[in-house]
Design an enzyme around this catalytic site. Structure first.
Site, short mmCIF file in Angstrom:
data_model
loop_
_atom_site.label_atom_id
_atom_site.label_comp_id
_atom_site.label_asym_id
_atom_site.label_seq_id
_atom_site.Cartn_x
_atom_site.Cartn_y
_atom_site.Cartn_z
N HIS A 54 -37.01 -50.19 19.37
CA HIS A 54 -37.44 -50.04 20.76
C HIS A 54 -38.22 -51.27 21.18
CE1 HIS A 54 -40.92 -48.56 18.48
NE2 HIS A 54 -41.66 -48.59 19.56
N HIS A 62 -43.26 -54.05 17.78
CA HIS A 62 -42.02 -53.91 17.02
C HIS A 62 -41.07 -55.10 17.24
CE1 HIS A 62 -42.45 -49.65 15.62
NE2 HIS A 62 -43.44 -49.75 16.50
N HIS A 107 -40.18 -41.26 22.79
CA HIS A 107 -41.27 -42.24 22.77
C HIS A 107 -41.02 -43.29 23.85
CE1 HIS A 107 -44.50 -44.61 21.04
NE2 HIS A 107 -43.70 -45.64 20.87
N ASP A 109 -40.82 -45.36 16.11
CA ASP A 109 -41.95 -44.51 16.48
C ASP A 109 -41.49 -43.15 16.99
OD1 ASP A 109 -43.50 -46.66 15.80
OD2 ASP A 109 -44.25 -47.07 17.81
#
Length: 255
Positions: free
Chosen positions: A52, A57, A109, A126
Site C-alpha cells: 500500500h 512502506h 486500511h 497493515d
C-alpha cells in the site's frame, strides 16, 4: 527459501525472502538504509513488492531504484505510488526469479491495499497484524472484515508476515476481549519472552491467528459476549456491526 524480518523506522519490518538462487524479494521498504546494509551482507534484490501507499512502506523505493536501476516494483493500482513498474490487483500473479505469488485485494486500511501469498508466506502489510488488524483509514468495516476473512481462508500453516511489531500491544487488547482463551495466554507468554530477548514476534502462522486474534474470531461466543458487555446495542447485531464495534474498542483501548 530464507525469510528475514529487517527492522526499519520505529517499528516497521521490511521483509526479504531469498530463493534457492540467492536473489530476494524485498517487501515494503519504508527506508532504504536497512536494505542497503543487508546488500552489504550479500542480499541481491530480485524485485520489490509493495502492499500500500503509506510512506513507511514505500519511502525507501526511490533510493533502492537508484542503487538497482531496472528493479521491478510490483504495487497496487494507486497513483500515490509513483515508483511502480508493474500494477497488480485481485487475482493477478507475480512471477519472477522462480517466485510465484498470488495477489489478493484487501481494502480496509487503505482502499487499494493488496497482499501477496505464495510459497507458504503471506505479505499482508497493515491489513492483518499478529493478534490485530489495521486501522480503517480509508476503507469501511465491511471491506476490512471481508478482506480478513479471505486471508483467514488460506492454509493454516501460512506464515503471516505483517508490516509492524505491534504484537505485544495487540496481545494486551486480545486478552481484554478473551481473557479465558488459553491459546492466547500461551501465545502472550511466548511474545513476552521473544521481546525480552530482542527477537521479532513475527512471522506468526495463520492457525495461531485463528486461535488467538479477536478480529478473526468475530463469531466466537466469547468475543460476542465481551462486545455485548461493553458496547451498547451489539447484542444480536450483525457481523459487520460487531466487527466495527471491536475495531472502535481497539482504537480507544489503553493497556
Amino acid at each position: 527459501m530464507r525469510l528475514e524480518a529487517v527492522p526499519a523506522l520505529a517499528d516497521n519490518y521490511i521483509w526479504t525472502l531469498a530463493g534457492p538462487g540467492g536473489r530476494a524479494l524485498v517487501v515494503d521498504p519504508g527506508e532504504a538504509a536497512p536494505v542497503l546494509a543487508a546488500a552489504a551482507r550479500g542480499l541481491e534484490p530480485a524485485a520489490i513488492l509493495l502492499t500500500h501507499h503509506h510512506h513507511d512502506h514505500v519511502g525507501g523505493v526511490p533510493e533502492l531504484l537508484h542503487r538497482w536501476p531496472g528493479l521491478p516494483v510490483y504495487a497496487p493500482h494507486d497513483d500515490r505510488i509513483s515508483t511502480a513498474t508493474h500494477r497488480v490487483g485481485q487475482g493477478d500473479r507475480v512471477e519472477c526469479e522462480g517466485f510465484a505469488f498470488e495477489v489478493i485485494a484487501v481494502p480496509g486500511h487503505t482502499v487499494s491495499h493488496i497482499a501477496f501469498h505464495g510459497h507458504g508466506h503471506l505479505f499482508c502489510g497493515d491489513t492483518l497484524f499478529s493478534l490485530g488488524c489495521g486501522r480503517l483509514f480509508e476503507g469501511t468495516p465491511a471491506q476490512m472484515l471481508d478482506s480478513l476473512e479471505r486471508l483467514a481462508a488460506l492454509p493454516g500453516a501460512t506464515r503471516v508476515c505483517c508490516g509492524h511489531e505491534y504484537t505485544r500491544d495487540n496481545a494486551a487488547f486480545a486478552r481484554a476481549v478473551e481473557p479465558g482463551n488459553q491459546a492466547l495466554e500461551r501465545r502472550s507468554q511466548d511474545i513476552q519472552a521473544m521481546r525480552d530477548r530482542g527477537q521479532p514476534t513475527l512471522p506468526s502462522t495463520l492457525a495461531e491467528e485463528l486461535a488467538c486474534n479477536p478480529f478473526l474470531r468475530i463469531d466466537a461466543a466469547a468475543v460476542r459476549t465481551a462486545l455485548a458487555g461493553r458496547v451498547a446495542g451489539t447484542a444480536g447485531a450483525d457481523r459487520v456491526a460487531l466487527f466495527a464495534a471491536l475495531r472502535r474498542w481497539k482504537d480507544e483501548f489503553r493497556a
